[in-house]
Design a protein around this motif. Structure first.
Motif, short mmCIF file in Angstrom:
data_model
loop_
_atom_site.label_atom_id
_atom_site.label_comp_id
_atom_site.label_asym_id
_atom_site.label_seq_id
_atom_site.Cartn_x
_atom_site.Cartn_y
_atom_site.Cartn_z
N PHE A 165 -0.30 108.77 -33.03
CA PHE A 165 -1.55 108.43 -32.34
C PHE A 165 -1.45 108.56 -30.82
CE2 PHE A 165 -1.91 106.23 -36.40
CZ PHE A 165 -3.18 106.61 -36.81
N GLY A 166 -0.25 108.60 -30.27
CA GLY A 166 -0.12 108.73 -28.83
C GLY A 166 -0.52 107.48 -28.07
N THR A 167 -0.28 106.29 -28.67
CA THR A 167 -0.64 105.02 -28.03
C THR A 167 0.60 104.12 -27.96
OG1 THR A 167 -1.30 104.18 -30.21
CG2 THR A 167 -3.03 105.13 -28.83
N PRO A 168 1.53 104.39 -27.05
CA PRO A 168 2.82 103.67 -27.05
C PRO A 168 2.72 102.18 -26.83
CG PRO A 168 2.60 105.05 -25.10
CD PRO A 168 1.49 105.42 -26.00
N LEU A 169 1.86 101.73 -25.92
CA LEU A 169 1.78 100.30 -25.66
C LEU A 169 1.16 99.57 -26.84
CD1 LEU A 169 2.19 97.93 -23.79
CD2 LEU A 169 0.00 98.46 -22.70
N ALA A 170 0.04 100.07 -27.35
CA ALA A 170 -0.60 99.44 -28.51
C ALA A 170 0.32 99.47 -29.71
CB ALA A 170 -1.92 100.15 -28.83
N ALA A 221 -17.39 102.56 -30.44
CA ALA A 221 -16.06 102.22 -29.96
C ALA A 221 -15.76 100.74 -30.15
CB ALA A 221 -15.92 102.59 -28.48
N LEU A 222 -16.74 99.88 -29.86
CA LEU A 222 -16.57 98.45 -30.08
C LEU A 222 -16.35 98.15 -31.56
CD1 LEU A 222 -19.40 97.07 -27.76
CD2 LEU A 222 -16.94 96.83 -27.38
N ALA A 273 -2.96 93.60 -29.55
CA ALA A 273 -2.71 95.01 -29.86
C ALA A 273 -4.01 95.79 -29.93
CB ALA A 273 -1.95 95.12 -31.19
N SER A 274 -5.06 95.16 -30.43
CA SER A 274 -6.36 95.83 -30.53
C SER A 274 -6.94 96.11 -29.15
CB SER A 274 -7.32 94.97 -31.35
OG SER A 274 -6.81 94.73 -32.65
N ILE A 275 -6.77 95.17 -28.23
CA ILE A 275 -7.25 95.39 -26.86
C ILE A 275 -6.49 96.54 -26.21
CG2 ILE A 275 -7.44 94.37 -24.56
CD1 ILE A 275 -7.80 91.64 -25.99
N PHE A 276 -5.17 96.55 -26.36
CA PHE A 276 -4.38 97.66 -25.81
C PHE A 276 -4.78 98.98 -26.47
CE2 PHE A 276 -0.99 94.31 -24.91
CZ PHE A 276 -1.33 94.23 -23.57
N LEU A 277 -5.04 98.95 -27.76
CA LEU A 277 -5.46 100.17 -28.45
C LEU A 277 -6.77 100.68 -27.88
CD1 LEU A 277 -5.00 102.10 -30.91
CD2 LEU A 277 -6.51 100.57 -32.20
N ALA A 278 -7.71 99.78 -27.60
CA ALA A 278 -8.99 100.19 -27.03
C ALA A 278 -8.80 100.87 -25.68
CB ALA A 278 -9.90 98.97 -26.88
N VAL A 279 -7.92 100.33 -24.86
CA VAL A 279 -7.67 100.92 -23.55
C VAL A 279 -7.07 102.31 -23.69
CG1 VAL A 279 -6.32 100.71 -21.43
CG2 VAL A 279 -7.45 98.70 -22.39
N GLU A 280 -6.11 102.47 -24.61
CA GLU A 280 -5.45 103.76 -24.77
C GLU A 280 -6.33 104.79 -25.47
OE1 GLU A 280 -0.75 103.15 -24.69
OE2 GLU A 280 -1.66 102.22 -26.45
N LEU A 281 -7.26 104.33 -26.30
CA LEU A 281 -8.16 105.26 -26.97
C LEU A 281 -9.38 105.62 -26.13
CD1 LEU A 281 -8.36 103.97 -30.68
CD2 LEU A 281 -7.06 105.91 -29.79
N LEU A 290 6.02 118.85 -28.59
CA LEU A 290 5.84 119.62 -29.81
C LEU A 290 4.37 119.94 -30.10
CD1 LEU A 290 8.49 117.90 -32.11
CD2 LEU A 290 8.67 120.08 -30.89
N GLY A 291 3.51 119.61 -29.16
CA GLY A 291 2.11 120.02 -29.27
C GLY A 291 1.19 119.05 -29.98
N VAL A 292 1.66 117.83 -30.27
CA VAL A 292 0.80 116.84 -30.91
C VAL A 292 -0.04 116.16 -29.83
CG1 VAL A 292 0.73 114.73 -32.28
CG2 VAL A 292 2.47 116.47 -32.74
N GLU A 293 -1.34 116.24 -29.95
CA GLU A 293 -2.23 115.68 -28.94
C GLU A 293 -2.46 114.19 -29.20
OE1 GLU A 293 -5.82 117.87 -28.77
OE2 GLU A 293 -4.86 119.76 -28.18
N SER A 294 -2.60 113.44 -28.12
CA SER A 294 -2.91 112.01 -28.24
C SER A 294 -4.32 111.83 -28.78
CB SER A 294 -2.80 111.32 -26.88
OG SER A 294 -1.50 111.44 -26.35
N THR A 295 -4.51 110.76 -29.53
CA THR A 295 -5.85 110.41 -29.99
C THR A 295 -6.59 109.75 -28.85
OG1 THR A 295 -4.99 110.07 -32.23
CG2 THR A 295 -7.17 109.15 -31.73
N HIS A 296 -7.67 110.37 -28.41
CA HIS A 296 -8.44 109.83 -27.28
C HIS A 296 -9.89 110.25 -27.45
CE1 HIS A 296 -9.09 108.23 -23.24
NE2 HIS A 296 -9.88 109.29 -23.02
N PHE A 297 -10.80 109.34 -27.10
CA PHE A 297 -12.22 109.61 -27.21
C PHE A 297 -12.89 109.40 -25.86
CE2 PHE A 297 -10.78 107.97 -31.32
CZ PHE A 297 -11.15 109.01 -32.16
#
Length: 439
Positions: free
Chosen positions: A166-171, A353-354, A369-377, A207-214
């Protein structure tokens, strides 16, 4: 006299420096090896799932092979002697110790790819937690870690593999540590988990894996919008109960009525194929990331999409197909938020998103973790909105959850130690809760 005191202090400082230096070196070694292994295998897994999804889109007939894929998964797990093993076993290792079979890695890898190839409705994070936990455990075992350190090694692998996908290291780091025991955060695991996650993140990017971001625009902070956000989050908290309850109910019923795993897998595959044919769309097969992106970035979703995804996912997982529930929870939350948000006066895309983070939070009981995920996404622009949504959803989701081995140590309503598993029957004021508090 003074000289003796100085020499004694020097020896104490030397012992402390050695102690912390050895600990730092141990965790750094664990993080380096685990992060590399999870980064490489996680990237390969991501590429394989994406390739399977693209192949299914190009060859729609593969959907009709889903019942056969179910049989192949049952055969694979039986061949590798991993029947019945899953994410809850990873959690139990962190709780109580115990070995994790390395055979779980090829089992869940191939099982998840087969599920996505033939159109089962599932995510990827269940595979991430299982493969990452198994890899982390095995790295700690190779280094002869004791039982307590093996638990941290397991958590480290979970964080690294989740990040590779997912490309979200902190979350991912906070989630891996917090999800096993709610309210018990092993701070000693933060350094190896975050270090391994960052390493896995870097390898997956190479390796070309893109982070999940919206891309989503957050409105300016207003009291009225905060209240509307809380209202949407309350609905999402209740929806998370429906989401978890439906998945567990379907699993229980299918296991009870179809105890033979071969029959269960074949019948479940046929049911998903039939539902796809009835509704005339493949939006609910696979992970459904394109639907999530449309809800968040374009503000569009079918009014019944969240319910249909829930049904497709419950049948898929109950039948024995592999993957996970987190991405489906993203789908359900985003689709629901996109539809319900405008009714409450919220922009459709931002409400999606919410909804995504709120349903996820309610399902896994991890607000930070959900708050950090929201920031990274979605970026940090709407941080306070996301924080309010996660807090409300966390409280109103009760003691339900995706993972029955997850422990919830404290009451969500008052200062009471209850120490129950998610989905236990012990509730506020019950004799079980009071007894747990007294112990």
């Amino acid at each position: 006299m003074m000289g003796n005191h100085i020499r004694q202090s020097a020896r104490i400082w030397a012992r402390q420096i050695k102690l912390y230096g050895v600990a730092l070196g141990k965790w750094l070694l664990l993080a380096t090896v685990t992060g590399t292994a999870c980064g490489l295998l996680g990237s390969l897994f991501h590429i394989a799932v994406e390739a399977a999804t693209e192949l299914r889109a190009a060859q729609p007939w593969l959907l009709y092979a889903l019942p056969l894929a179910g049989l192949a998964i049952v055969a694979l797990y039986r061949l590798l002697r991993t029947e019945g093993q899953g994410t809850n076993d990873i959690f139990n290792e962190v709780h109580q110790g115990g070995a994790i079979s390395a055979r779980l890695v090829p089992s869940i890898f191939l099982g998840t790819v087969l599920t996505h190839l033939c159109g089962g409705s599932a995510g990827r994070e269940g595979a991430a937690l299982q493969m990452g936990g198994a890899l982390g455990y095995r790295v700690g075992w190779l280094f002869h870690f004791d039982e307590r350190d093996l638990r941290i090694a397991t958590t480290t692998g979970m964080a690294a593999f989740f990040t590779a996908l997912f490309g979200t290291p902190l979350a991912a780091s906070v989630f891996a540590i917090a999800v096993v025991s709610v309210d018990s955060f092993y701070h000693a695991a933060l350094f190896p988990s975050l270090t391994a996650a960052l390493e896995a993140y870097g390898i997956s990017r190479l390796l070309g894996v893109e982070s999940t971001h919206f891309a989503v625009a957050a409105p300016a902070l207003e009291a009225g919008l905060l209240i509307r956000t809380a209202a949407l989050a309350a609905l999402c908290g209740l929806l998370s109960i429906l989401f978890c309850g439906t998945i567990h109910f379907a699993e229980h019923q299918m296991t009870k009525r179809l105890p033979n795993p071969w029959v269960r897998a074949f019948a479940g595959g046929c049911a998903v194929v039939a539902l796809t044919w009835i509704f005339g769309t493949t939006d609910y097969n696979g992970a459904g990331m394109q639907v999530i992106a449309a809800a968040v970035e374009q503000g569009t979703a079918h009014p019944a999409a969240f319910l249909l995804k829930l049904v497709f996912t419950a049948i898929t997982l109950a039948a024995g197909f592999k993957g996970g529930e987190v991405v489906p929870s993203f789908f359900v939350g985003a689709a629901f938020g996109c539809v319900a948000g405008p009714l409450l006066g919220l922009p459709a895309g931002f409400a999606a998103a919410l909804g995504l983070v709120s349903v996820f939070c309610g399902a896994v009981n991890c607000p930070l973790a959900s708050i950090f995920l929201a920031v990274e996404l979605f970026g940090g622009e709407g941080l306070l909105y996301f924080a309010v949504a996660c807090c409300v959803s966390f409280v109103l989701s009760g003691y339900n959850g995706l993972y029955s081995s997850q422990r919830i140590l404290h009451s969500k309503l008052k200062g009471l130690y209850i120490n129950v598993h998610a989905n236990d029957t012990a509730v506020e004021g019950s004799r079980e809760a009071v007894a747990a508090d007294r112990t």
